[in-house]
Write an enzyme that holds these catalytic residues in place. Structure first.
Site, PDB file in Angstrom:
ATOM      1  N   ASP A  78       0.820  -1.216   0.000  1.00 30.45           N
ATOM      2  CA  ASP A  78       0.000   0.000   0.000  1.00 30.45           C
ATOM      3  C   ASP A  78       0.853   1.265   0.000  1.00 30.45           C
ATOM      4  OD1 ASP A  78      -1.948  -1.974   0.422  1.00 30.45           O
ATOM      5  OD2 ASP A  78      -3.213  -0.578   1.539  1.00 30.45           O
ATOM      6  N   CYS A 119       0.470  -8.033   4.940  1.00 34.53           N
ATOM      7  CA  CYS A 119       0.102  -6.644   4.705  1.00 34.53           C
ATOM      8  C   CYS A 119      -1.363  -6.450   4.336  1.00 34.53           C
ATOM      9  CB  CYS A 119       1.069  -6.006   3.724  1.00 34.53           C
ATOM     10  SG  CYS A 119       2.677  -5.723   4.501  1.00 34.53           S
ATOM     11  N   CYS A 192       5.075  -2.343   8.510  1.00 34.49           N
ATOM     12  CA  CYS A 192       5.526  -1.069   9.069  1.00 34.49           C
ATOM     13  C   CYS A 192       5.199  -0.965  10.559  1.00 34.49           C
ATOM     14  CB  CYS A 192       4.929   0.082   8.283  1.00 34.49           C
ATOM     15  SG  CYS A 192       5.425   0.051   6.545  1.00 34.49           S
ATOM     16  N   GLU A 440      -6.587   5.235  -0.206  1.00 30.32           N
ATOM     17  CA  GLU A 440      -6.179   5.767   1.096  1.00 30.32           C
ATOM     18  C   GLU A 440      -5.608   7.170   0.921  1.00 30.32           C
ATOM     19  OE1 GLU A 440      -3.453   3.065   2.916  1.00 30.32           O
ATOM     20  OE2 GLU A 440      -5.035   1.678   3.541  1.00 30.32           O
ATOM     21  N   SER A 466      -5.148   5.431   5.626  1.00 30.70           N
ATOM     22  CA  SER A 466      -4.174   4.467   6.122  1.00 30.70           C
ATOM     23  C   SER A 466      -4.288   4.380   7.636  1.00 30.70           C
ATOM     24  CB  SER A 466      -2.765   4.923   5.743  1.00 30.70           C
ATOM     25  OG  SER A 466      -1.803   4.300   6.543  1.00 30.70           O
TER      26      SER A 466
END
Length: 550
Positions: A78, A119, A192, A440, A466
């Site tokens: 993303d 993810c 992340c 997003e 996000s």
């Protein structure tokens, strides 16, 4: 076993011949066939370590007495897709992932399934496929990334890249410092570091019982994650033998447990879409009011990046999801985990090692959960905000609309200084159908923060955000502009009121004025007219229904 349909009987001679061609022995045909749906790819940092985990899953399946078969699942990063045409695809990919699980498992009549994921939209897509098929399954999420470092300072992807570029634009940091952040914010494999969508979904997958205890927060490249991968491979064979199906685990009660934990953690607002879509596949009715009802009674007990300064590694060292379950036990139902244990037993055994990361009663960060749902004449079917990432002074806000029909034009206006204190940035025609794919808006929200406007400017959209977004950012506005929602008739200067405590999103227009504007409204031409996204745009439902395909 399901796989007997392709293994047994005279008429299956051709099938067995093909299976033997893959290297299987006659003895292998008597064992459970276990699919490993792996989304390993070199394109996504959260997935580059999966080849290693595949070895341990395979070892576990073989040790447990099964026969492993690996097949591929497509993946999109993303972050790399952000801010351009690529962001139209991740939510649409969720449906492809679910359909791929269904297609491969049914075509080959697999007995069980291990889903190796990490993810954002891949994890819910796999869970949708699992719930749809009710095939024996277990999920392994590939783990969070370690925080980056610059000197003694911890770094995180969103704060130190997306927000940093706006700070650089203002001259607050040098190009040399920005370059250093760019090189060090993401130090290696893993999803992340903050409580963004990937890590939130990992936490909720463990909470609802579809991954082993401790899986969600066990860090990338850790020996613990390898052990969990191997244990998951062993356990899937046991699930097949004991016939413990997903329908016994993904229930209304376990989904509500997931919502409780989501609210307590202050997770990504994308989870609203994903939990509703998983519930739909499982035959459970979830709506926005359920989320809000649970949010109002669930305290916010963690402040992970982007809402705070803790990272996923801090949650892991504080005890992980078992410790969170321990803290929230009084709000949870005693549901089943793929391990064979129940929620209360997992919570009972857990330890809480850091009460600043996982706050106790009386010291919670907020009396309500992390996500709130808003309604009003601007969002008759609802909208969503991550209230745990909104400052106290912006919980109620009234401002003037600055309206944009694309993310890119809004981003240009923010970066060129055209957005001022008191503005409400409106980005529309970015919904599930109009986007298409409900892009997003991390770039514009991060730019607002980086430009120092987080406490004086709001943003609303029929798109989504996000998990890294913070500030008064209202997404999932339903109906969307492309479906003739009221957001379609907003004009520059309209007065918009956001009242998060009272759950209201209103434009200062009467019903008569709104109806009058719609008389002159013309539908916008579809942005994409060919390929998968054109089909997706025609079939996708509203955000308040989970953006599922109809």
């Amino acid at each position: 076993m399901r796989s007997d349909k392709i293994k047994k009987g005279l008429e299956r001679v051709p099938h067995r011949a093909l299976l033997h061609a893959t290297g299987l022995s006659r003895k292998d045909l008597s064992r459970p066939f276990i699919g490993v749906a792996t989304s390993s790819t070199d394109l996504i940092p959260g997935h580059i370590g999966m080849k290693d985990l595949e070895r341990f899953i395979e070892r576990g399946i073989c040790f447990g007495g099964g026969v492993p078969f690996f097949f591929g699942i497509p993946g999109i990063c993303d972050g790399i897709a952000m801010g351009h045409l690529g962001m139209c695809y991740p939510l649409a990919l969720r449906e492809i992932v679910a359909d791929t699980i269904e297609t491969v498992c049914n075509a080959h009549q697999l007995d069980g399934l291990v889903c190796l994921t990490n993810c954002d939209k891949i994890t819910p897509g796999m869970l949708m496929g699992i719930a749809r098929l009710n095939v024996l399954a277990i999920v392994v999420t590939a783990a969070p990334m370690l925080s980056g470092r610059m000197g003694k300072k911890k770094l995180a992807f969103v704060h130190d890249t997306f927000e940093a570029l706006a700070r650089a634009k203002k001259g607050e940091i040098s190009s040399e410092e920005l370059s250093c952040l760019e090189m060090n914010a993401c130090p290696g494999a893993g999803s992340c570091q903050g409580l963004y969508t990937a890590n939130t979904m990992a936490c909720l997958t463990e909470t609802m019982g579809m991954s082993l205890p401790g899986c969600a927060t066990a860090l990338a490249v850790s020996a613990k994650k390898r052990r969990i991968a191997q244990a998951s491979g062993e356990r899937i064979v046991e699930l097949v033998k004991k016939d413990i199906t997903p329908s016994q685990i993904i229930t209304r009660e376990s989904l509500e447990n997931a919502i409780v934990v989501d609210m307590a953690l202050g997770g990504s607002s994308n989870t609203v879409l994903h939990l509703m879509s998983i519930a739909h596949e499982a035959g459970v009715n979830l709506d926005l009011k359920t989320f809000d009802k649970i949010s109002k009674k669930t305290p916010n007990i963690t402040k992970l990046e982007p809402a705070g300064t803790h990272y996923m590694e801090d949650l892991e060292y504080a005890g992980g999801i078992p410790a969170v379950l321990k803290r929230l036990k009084g709000l949870l139902s005693n549901t089943l985990n793929v391990s064979g244990e129940k929620t209360f037993a997992i919570a009972q055994k857990a330890e809480i090692f850091d009460e600043d990361v996982i706050r106790p009663s009386g010291r919670e960060y907020g009396k309500e959960g992390g996500i709130a749902t808003l309604f009003g004449n601007l969002a008759p079917q609802g909208a969503v905000v991550k209230q745990s990432a909104v400052s106290a002074q912006m919980m109620r806000f009234t401002g003037k609309a600055k309206v944009f029909n694309r993310e890119e034009t809004a981003m240009q206006a923010i970066m060129s200084g055209k957005i001022k204190s008191g503005d409400v940035v409106v980005i529309r025609y970015e919904g599930p159908s109009g986007g298409p794919g409900m892009r997003e808006m991390l770039a514009p929200t991060s730019a607002i923060v980086g430009m120092g406007l987080a406490d004086s400017v709001a943003l609303i959209t029929d798109g989504r955000f996000s998990g890294g977004t913070k500030g008064p950012c209202i997404g999932h506005v339903s109906p969307e502009a492309a479906s003739k929602g009221p957001i379609a008739i907003l004009r520059d200067g309209d007065i918009i009121t956001i009242d998060i405590p009272d759950r209201k999103l209103e434009v200062k227009l009467t019903a008569v004025e709104i109806a009058k504007r719609f008389k002159s409204w013309k539908a916008v031409e579809p942005k994409i007219k060919t390929g998968y996204l054109a089909r997706y745009s025609r079939l996708v439902s509203s955000a308040d229904k989970g953006a599922i395909l109809q």
